[in-house]
Each structure stands twice: as C-alpha cells, then as structure tokens.
Design a protein around this motif. Structure first.
Motif, PDB file in Angstrom:
ATOM      1  N   THR A 125     -25.312 -16.302 -89.086  1.00 26.83           N
ATOM      2  CA  THR A 125     -26.037 -16.492 -90.341  1.00 26.83           C
ATOM      3  C   THR A 125     -26.121 -17.995 -90.570  1.00 26.83           C
ATOM      4  OG1 THR A 125     -25.194 -14.411 -91.233  1.00 26.83           O
ATOM      5  CG2 THR A 125     -26.159 -15.953 -92.798  1.00 26.83           C
ATOM      6  N   LEU A 126     -27.332 -18.538 -90.526  1.00 31.85           N
ATOM      7  CA  LEU A 126     -27.527 -19.982 -90.456  1.00 31.85           C
ATOM      8  C   LEU A 126     -28.366 -20.494 -91.624  1.00 31.85           C
ATOM      9  CD1 LEU A 126     -28.519 -20.043 -86.661  1.00 31.85           C
ATOM     10  CD2 LEU A 126     -26.217 -20.024 -87.656  1.00 31.85           C
ATOM     11  N   LYS A 127     -28.062 -21.700 -92.033  1.00 28.99           N
ATOM     12  CA  LYS A 127     -28.825 -22.354 -93.104  1.00 28.99           C
ATOM     13  C   LYS A 127     -30.031 -23.064 -92.475  1.00 28.99           C
ATOM     14  CE  LYS A 127     -28.353 -26.217 -96.374  1.00 28.99           C
ATOM     15  NZ  LYS A 127     -27.412 -26.961 -97.209  1.00 28.99           N
ATOM     16  N   PHE A 128     -31.238 -22.690 -92.875  1.00 33.57           N
ATOM     17  CA  PHE A 128     -32.450 -23.373 -92.412  1.00 33.57           C
ATOM     18  C   PHE A 128     -32.742 -24.497 -93.399  1.00 33.57           C
ATOM     19  CE2 PHE A 128     -37.309 -23.196 -92.526  1.00 33.57           C
ATOM     20  CZ  PHE A 128     -37.446 -24.081 -91.468  1.00 33.57           C
ATOM     21  N   PHE A 129     -32.555 -25.734 -92.947  1.00 32.29           N
ATOM     22  CA  PHE A 129     -32.628 -26.886 -93.858  1.00 32.29           C
ATOM     23  C   PHE A 129     -33.189 -28.109 -93.149  1.00 32.29           C
ATOM     24  CE2 PHE A 129     -30.702 -30.765 -95.535  1.00 32.29           C
ATOM     25  CZ  PHE A 129     -31.060 -30.685 -96.871  1.00 32.29           C
ATOM     26  N   PRO A 130     -34.037 -28.904 -93.850  1.00 37.62           N
ATOM     27  CA  PRO A 130     -34.660 -28.654 -95.162  1.00 37.62           C
ATOM     28  C   PRO A 130     -35.902 -27.772 -95.005  1.00 37.62           C
ATOM     29  CG  PRO A 130     -35.256 -30.846 -94.372  1.00 37.62           C
ATOM     30  CD  PRO A 130     -34.363 -30.243 -93.322  1.00 37.62           C
ATOM     31  N   ALA A 131     -35.868 -26.613 -95.587  1.00 39.96           N
ATOM     32  CA  ALA A 131     -36.846 -25.559 -95.311  1.00 39.96           C
ATOM     33  C   ALA A 131     -38.300 -25.983 -95.510  1.00 39.96           C
ATOM     34  CB  ALA A 131     -36.520 -24.338 -96.176  1.00 39.96           C
ATOM     35  N   GLU A 132     -38.639 -26.425 -96.691  1.00 37.09           N
ATOM     36  CA  GLU A 132     -40.031 -26.762 -96.967  1.00 37.09           C
ATOM     37  C   GLU A 132     -40.505 -27.965 -96.150  1.00 37.09           C
ATOM     38  OE1 GLU A 132     -42.669 -25.422 -99.481  1.00 37.09           O
ATOM     39  OE2 GLU A 132     -41.517 -23.932 -98.386  1.00 37.09           O
ATOM     40  N   VAL A 150     -30.198 -13.119 -85.401  1.00 36.74           N
ATOM     41  CA  VAL A 150     -29.836 -14.209 -86.310  1.00 36.74           C
ATOM     42  C   VAL A 150     -30.423 -13.982 -87.702  1.00 36.74           C
ATOM     43  CG1 VAL A 150     -30.089 -16.690 -86.733  1.00 36.74           C
ATOM     44  CG2 VAL A 150     -29.610 -15.864 -84.432  1.00 36.74           C
ATOM     45  N   LYS A 151     -29.633 -14.290 -88.722  1.00 36.82           N
ATOM     46  CA  LYS A 151     -30.102 -14.248 -90.105  1.00 36.82           C
ATOM     47  C   LYS A 151     -30.092 -15.670 -90.671  1.00 36.82           C
ATOM     48  CE  LYS A 151     -30.439  -9.747 -90.285  1.00 36.82           C
ATOM     49  NZ  LYS A 151     -31.762  -9.087 -90.390  1.00 36.82           N
ATOM     50  N   PHE A 152     -30.909 -15.894 -91.687  1.00 34.49           N
ATOM     51  CA  PHE A 152     -31.069 -17.243 -92.225  1.00 34.49           C
ATOM     52  C   PHE A 152     -30.891 -17.274 -93.739  1.00 34.49           C
ATOM     53  CE2 PHE A 152     -33.473 -17.041 -88.301  1.00 34.49           C
ATOM     54  CZ  PHE A 152     -33.121 -18.226 -87.657  1.00 34.49           C
ATOM     55  N   VAL A 153     -30.377 -18.423 -94.203  1.00 27.77           N
ATOM     56  CA  VAL A 153     -30.311 -18.736 -95.631  1.00 27.77           C
ATOM     57  C   VAL A 153     -31.056 -20.063 -95.804  1.00 27.77           C
ATOM     58  CG1 VAL A 153     -28.824 -19.174 -97.624  1.00 27.77           C
ATOM     59  CG2 VAL A 153     -28.085 -17.565 -95.853  1.00 27.77           C
ATOM     60  N   PRO A 154     -32.364 -20.017 -96.010  1.00 26.47           N
ATOM     61  CA  PRO A 154     -33.130 -21.254 -96.149  1.00 26.47           C
ATOM     62  C   PRO A 154     -32.806 -21.988 -97.446  1.00 26.47           C
ATOM     63  CG  PRO A 154     -34.565 -19.323 -96.318  1.00 26.47           C
ATOM     64  CD  PRO A 154     -33.205 -18.824 -96.041  1.00 26.47           C
ATOM     65  N   THR A 155     -32.793 -23.305 -97.360  1.00 25.28           N
ATOM     66  CA  THR A 155     -32.492 -24.172 -98.500  1.00 25.28           C
ATOM     67  C   THR A 155     -33.283 -25.464 -98.319  1.00 25.28           C
ATOM     68  OG1 THR A 155     -30.225 -23.317 -98.497  1.00 25.28           O
ATOM     69  CG2 THR A 155     -30.622 -25.274 -99.806  1.00 25.28           C
ATOM     70  N   GLY A 156     -33.700 -26.039 -99.433  1.00 23.53           N
ATOM     71  CA  GLY A 156     -34.413 -27.312 -99.384  1.00 23.53           C
ATOM     72  C   GLY A 156     -35.866 -27.147 -99.788  1.00 23.53           C
ATOM     73  N   GLY A 157     -36.169 -27.510-101.027  1.00 22.99           N
ATOM     74  CA  GLY A 157     -37.538 -27.383-101.518  1.00 22.99           C
ATOM     75  C   GLY A 157     -37.890 -25.993-102.005  1.00 22.99           C
ATOM     76  N   CYS A 175     -31.578 -17.099-100.296  1.00 21.87           N
ATOM     77  CA  CYS A 175     -32.119 -18.453-100.392  1.00 21.87           C
ATOM     78  C   CYS A 175     -31.199 -19.301-101.258  1.00 21.87           C
ATOM     79  CB  CYS A 175     -33.518 -18.448-101.004  1.00 21.87           C
ATOM     80  SG  CYS A 175     -34.791 -17.817 -99.904  1.00 21.87           S
ATOM     81  N   GLY A 176     -31.010 -20.546-100.837  1.00 23.92           N
ATOM     82  CA  GLY A 176     -30.243 -21.478-101.638  1.00 23.92           C
ATOM     83  C   GLY A 176     -31.157 -22.430-102.376  1.00 23.92           C
ATOM     84  N   GLY A 177     -30.694 -22.917-103.514  1.00 23.24           N
ATOM     85  CA  GLY A 177     -31.521 -23.861-104.262  1.00 23.24           C
ATOM     86  C   GLY A 177     -30.811 -24.384-105.498  1.00 23.24           C
TER      87      GLY A 177
END
Length: 206
Positions: A125-132, A150-157, A175-177
């Motif tokens: 489980t991975l953080k996709f950063f900076p997403a936008e 794989v699973k994702f936790v996108p963050t950034g924008g 999603c993180g924010g």
C-alpha cells in the motif's frame, strides 16, 4: 482489522501540520467527532512528536507520522505513539527501520522503480505523491496497471473537488490531504469548524 483496512474503510486521511502542541488534543477530539478518527501528523514542525504523544492518548484515533525521512524519526514517532509511518518518497532506511520497529510503512512513490523497490521490501500500500503534479488520475492508472496487487493512497493537490475521481479507482484505498484540517482554522482555535469540514468531506464521498 489491519491498519491498511481501517484506512481503506475511512477513505480519507487528514494530513496535519501542528505548530502548537496545545492544538493536539482538541484536534483529535474534532476528528473523532466528525467520524474521521485518523490523522497523519507530519514531521515538518519541531513539536510533531509531542503532538503525536498527546493525540495517542485518544485510543479511538488511528494515528500516523508523516514526512518521516530517516530512521531516527521512525524511532521518535514510535515512542510518541504513532502506529504507521508515511514518507514523501521510498526510503530504504525508513523501510528497514519500520520493519525493525514493527510499524506499517506507506512509502511515497513517483515512478515504477519506486513501486518495485517498495514491493521488494514487502510494502503493497503506497503513497502516490505528489499526485496532481505528477499527472493525477491518468498517471496513477498507468502506474497501477503492471502491479495488480498494489494499492495506493494518493496525496498532494487533492481536495474536495477532485477526491472523488481518485476514490473511483479500484486501486485507490484512500486519499490524503490537508484541506480537511485548514491551518487557518487550527491557528484560530476553531475546532468545531474543522469537525464541520471533515464531516462534509466524508459526506461528499459517500
């Protein structure tokens, strides 16, 4: 239930920069009151560990440390009560420290190479950063295709307007924010306002 599953159930992870430890307890209460009992407290301020220690007293709160970039911070975060670690990029040092400490690690990834390095250490489980900034949903789809497990936790924008696009992807667990905990409200001591915004964020994705 695993930490990954708890985060997947909540779907949102507030990313929080605390500049005053006095904000830690009322912020924890505000998030719990909103029905969003999870926080990523970033190690971007000198009082991050102190804030985590205070917030860790709230047993209903799923508490992690973010912007962790070395093994010393992993140890500091664990001692303060964090149960998961997030970093902006994949760090072999942080990964090794998390394995040794028995902590869940969500490494940041920005390329297929990052994904493969994370997988080699057992993180799925991975953080996709900076997403936008990296191309958003379309890039994430392209990254996810070769790695079906794989699973994702996108963050950034990510914000209230685009979060739904990310959560619609089956590979996205949450999603993180920072939009859920605005600095201006925290600085003003408006924790009921933070509860309101966090509730609105949850209601929007249901």
């Amino acid at each position: 239930m695993t930490i990954e599953q708890q985060i997947a159930d909540l779907k949102l992870v507030p990313v929080i920069k605390i500049t005053d430890p006095a904000h830690a307890a009322p912020l924890a209460e505000a998030l719990i009151a909103a029905g969003l009992p999870v926080a990523e407290v970033t190690f971007r301020t000198d009082c991050a560990a102190e804030a985590i220690k205070i917030m860790s007293q709230y047993k209903d709160l799923l508490l992690g440390a973010g912007t962790v970039i070395n093994a010393a911070q992993v140890e500091e975060a664990k001692n303060a009560g964090a149960t998961f670690i997030i970093s902006p990029g994949f760090s072999p040092e942080v990964s090794k420290a998390c394995i040794a400490a028995g902590l869940i690690y969500f490494p940041g990834i920005a390329s297929p190479r990052d994904i493969q390095d994370a997988l080699a250490d057992g993180w799925k489980t991975l953080k996709f950063f900076p997403a936008e900034a990296l191309g958003g949903v379309n890039t994430l789809k392209a990254f996810a295709a070769p790695y079906p497990g794989v699973k994702f936790v996108p963050t950034g924008g990510i914000n209230a307007d685009n979060v739904g696009e990310y959560l619609a992807l089956p590979q996205v667990q949450a999603c993180g924010g920072s939009w859920m905990v605005p600095n201006k409200l925290m600085d003003a001591g408006d924790f009921s306002g933070i509860t309101k915004i966090a509730k609105e964020a949850l209601n929007k994705i249901k």
